[in-house]
Scaffold this motif. Structure first.
Motif, PDB file in Angstrom:
ATOM      1  N   HIS A  69      26.259  19.054 -10.471  1.00 52.10           N
ATOM      2  CA  HIS A  69      25.975  20.314 -11.168  1.00 52.10           C
ATOM      3  C   HIS A  69      25.354  21.847 -10.578  1.00 52.10           C
ATOM      4  O   HIS A  69      26.146  22.612 -10.850  1.00 52.10           O
ATOM      5  N   SER A  70      24.964  20.741  -9.425  1.00 55.20           N
ATOM      6  CA  SER A  70      24.766  22.387  -8.352  1.00 55.20           C
ATOM      7  C   SER A  70      26.041  23.191  -7.949  1.00 55.20           C
ATOM      8  O   SER A  70      25.565  24.377  -8.036  1.00 55.20           O
ATOM      9  N   LEU A  71      26.883  22.057  -7.218  1.00 55.80           N
ATOM     10  CA  LEU A  71      27.597  23.454  -7.179  1.00 55.80           C
ATOM     11  C   LEU A  71      28.929  23.890  -7.972  1.00 55.80           C
ATOM     12  O   LEU A  71      28.620  24.581  -7.336  1.00 55.80           O
ATOM     13  N   ILE A  72      28.714  23.876  -9.552  1.00 54.46           N
ATOM     14  CA  ILE A  72      29.391  24.437 -10.802  1.00 54.46           C
ATOM     15  C   ILE A  72      28.257  25.451 -10.900  1.00 54.46           C
ATOM     16  O   ILE A  72      29.134  26.845 -11.104  1.00 54.46           O
ATOM     17  N   HIS A  73      26.692  25.418 -11.394  1.00 58.18           N
ATOM     18  CA  HIS A  73      26.066  26.291 -10.984  1.00 58.18           C
ATOM     19  C   HIS A  73      25.971  27.666  -9.949  1.00 58.18           C
ATOM     20  O   HIS A  73      26.179  28.588  -9.847  1.00 58.18           O
ATOM     21  N   THR A  74      26.359  27.064  -8.884  1.00 57.03           N
ATOM     22  CA  THR A  74      26.415  28.197  -7.369  1.00 57.03           C
ATOM     23  C   THR A  74      28.279  29.092  -8.054  1.00 57.03           C
ATOM     24  O   THR A  74      28.273  30.121  -7.942  1.00 57.03           O
ATOM     25  N   LEU A  75      28.934  28.064  -8.074  1.00 54.06           N
ATOM     26  CA  LEU A  75      30.364  28.894  -8.756  1.00 54.06           C
ATOM     27  C   LEU A  75      30.594  29.986  -9.852  1.00 54.06           C
ATOM     28  O   LEU A  75      30.846  30.871  -9.537  1.00 54.06           O
ATOM     29  N   ASP A  76      29.887  29.299 -11.024  1.00 61.20           N
ATOM     30  CA  ASP A  76      29.496  30.430 -12.452  1.00 61.20           C
ATOM     31  C   ASP A  76      28.602  31.858 -11.197  1.00 61.20           C
ATOM     32  O   ASP A  76      29.158  32.955 -12.126  1.00 61.20           O
ATOM     33  N   ALA A  77      27.870  31.312 -10.764  1.00 61.89           N
ATOM     34  CA  ALA A  77      26.966  32.685  -9.745  1.00 61.89           C
ATOM     35  C   ALA A  77      28.168  33.538  -9.578  1.00 61.89           C
ATOM     36  O   ALA A  77      27.699  34.816  -9.785  1.00 61.89           O
ATOM     37  N   ALA A  78      28.615  33.062  -8.343  1.00 61.05           N
ATOM     38  CA  ALA A  78      30.064  33.666  -7.444  1.00 61.05           C
ATOM     39  C   ALA A  78      30.728  34.459  -8.829  1.00 61.05           C
ATOM     40  O   ALA A  78      30.938  35.943  -8.431  1.00 61.05           O
ATOM     41  N   LEU A  79      31.353  33.812  -9.451  1.00 59.87           N
ATOM     42  CA  LEU A  79      32.252  34.371 -10.763  1.00 59.87           C
ATOM     43  C   LEU A  79      31.951  35.114 -11.417  1.00 59.87           C
ATOM     44  O   LEU A  79      32.094  36.039 -11.408  1.00 59.87           O
ATOM     45  N   ALA A  80      30.200  34.868 -11.973  1.00 62.04           N
ATOM     46  CA  ALA A  80      29.705  35.656 -12.614  1.00 62.04           C
ATOM     47  C   ALA A  80      29.162  37.205 -12.067  1.00 62.04           C
ATOM     48  O   ALA A  80      29.568  38.023 -12.547  1.00 62.04           O
ATOM     49  N   ARG A 125      27.626  37.396 -18.542  1.00 69.99           N
ATOM     50  CA  ARG A 125      25.865  37.871 -18.761  1.00 69.99           C
ATOM     51  C   ARG A 125      24.746  36.762 -18.677  1.00 69.99           C
ATOM     52  O   ARG A 125      23.676  37.037 -18.496  1.00 69.99           O
ATOM     53  N   GLY A 126      25.895  35.776 -19.201  1.00 74.32           N
ATOM     54  CA  GLY A 126      24.656  34.626 -19.637  1.00 74.32           C
ATOM     55  C   GLY A 126      23.913  34.158 -18.463  1.00 74.32           C
ATOM     56  O   GLY A 126      22.890  33.140 -18.143  1.00 74.32           O
ATOM     57  N   VAL A 127      24.406  33.611 -17.519  1.00 79.26           N
ATOM     58  CA  VAL A 127      24.641  32.597 -16.876  1.00 79.26           C
ATOM     59  C   VAL A 127      23.574  34.153 -15.288  1.00 79.26           C
ATOM     60  O   VAL A 127      22.893  32.865 -14.560  1.00 79.26           O
ATOM     61  N   ILE A 128      24.223  35.650 -15.176  1.00 76.62           N
ATOM     62  CA  ILE A 128      23.363  36.036 -14.439  1.00 76.62           C
ATOM     63  C   ILE A 128      21.528  36.223 -15.171  1.00 76.62           C
ATOM     64  O   ILE A 128      20.748  36.123 -14.292  1.00 76.62           O
ATOM     65  N   ARG A 129      21.767  36.234 -16.388  1.00 72.59           N
ATOM     66  CA  ARG A 129      20.438  36.428 -16.963  1.00 72.59           C
ATOM     67  C   ARG A 129      19.865  35.070 -16.424  1.00 72.59           C
ATOM     68  O   ARG A 129      18.429  34.708 -16.765  1.00 72.59           O
ATOM     69  N   HIS A 130      20.771  33.565 -16.988  1.00 71.11           N
ATOM     70  CA  HIS A 130      19.324  32.540 -17.081  1.00 71.11           C
ATOM     71  C   HIS A 130      19.840  31.604 -15.234  1.00 71.11           C
ATOM     72  O   HIS A 130      19.213  30.401 -15.067  1.00 71.11           O
TER      73      HIS A 130
END
Length: 131
Positions: A69-80, A125-130
């Motif tokens: 999950h930490s990999l997906i979270h990291t990729l989400d943050a970069a994309l967002a 916006r949700g990814v950045i906020r959370h």
């Protein structure tokens, strides 16, 4: 957006994995059905490299049967971050694909994207906020 995201992914993965990472954009054919939010699909090689390096290992041996999950979270943050920093875009490709090279590992990373840009902006916006 893809060239900027390619550089961001390489830099982020290099920092998190503590080794040089190169990312090269590739072309891809994906089904037309769009997800409601970005859906990452790292291959087994990238998931294994992530898990080994994040746990302090040096060499990848074997394969990881799941994507951390930490990999997906990291990729989400970069994309967002890239999406929100980029100029407004009228359309999104169905998917983006990269070949990832790090140490002795070659991997493939795919992200399927939602078609409406409003969905993408709301998600980012949700990814950045959370985050």
């Amino acid at each position: 957006m893809q060239p900027r995201l390619t550089c961001k992914l390489a830099a982020t993965l290099s920092a998190r994995l503590r080794l040089p990472v190169q990312a090269m954009a590739m072309s891809v054919d994906v089904p037309a059905d769009a997800p409601a939010f970005p859906a990452w699909q790292p291959d087994v090689a990238l998931a294994s490299l992530w898990l080994v390096r994040r746990l302090g290992g040096q060499r990848v041996m074997g394969a990881t049967p799941f994507v951390p999950h930490s990999l997906i979270h990291t990729l989400d943050a970069a994309l967002a971050e890239c999406w929100l920093d980029a100029a407004a875009q009228a359309t999104l490709p169905a998917a983006l694909v990269w070949q990832i090279m790090a140490a002795h590992t070659q991997a493939t990373l795919t992200v399927r994207l939602p078609h409406p840009t409003t969905d993408m902006t709301r998600w980012a916006r949700g990814v950045i906020r959370h985050g």
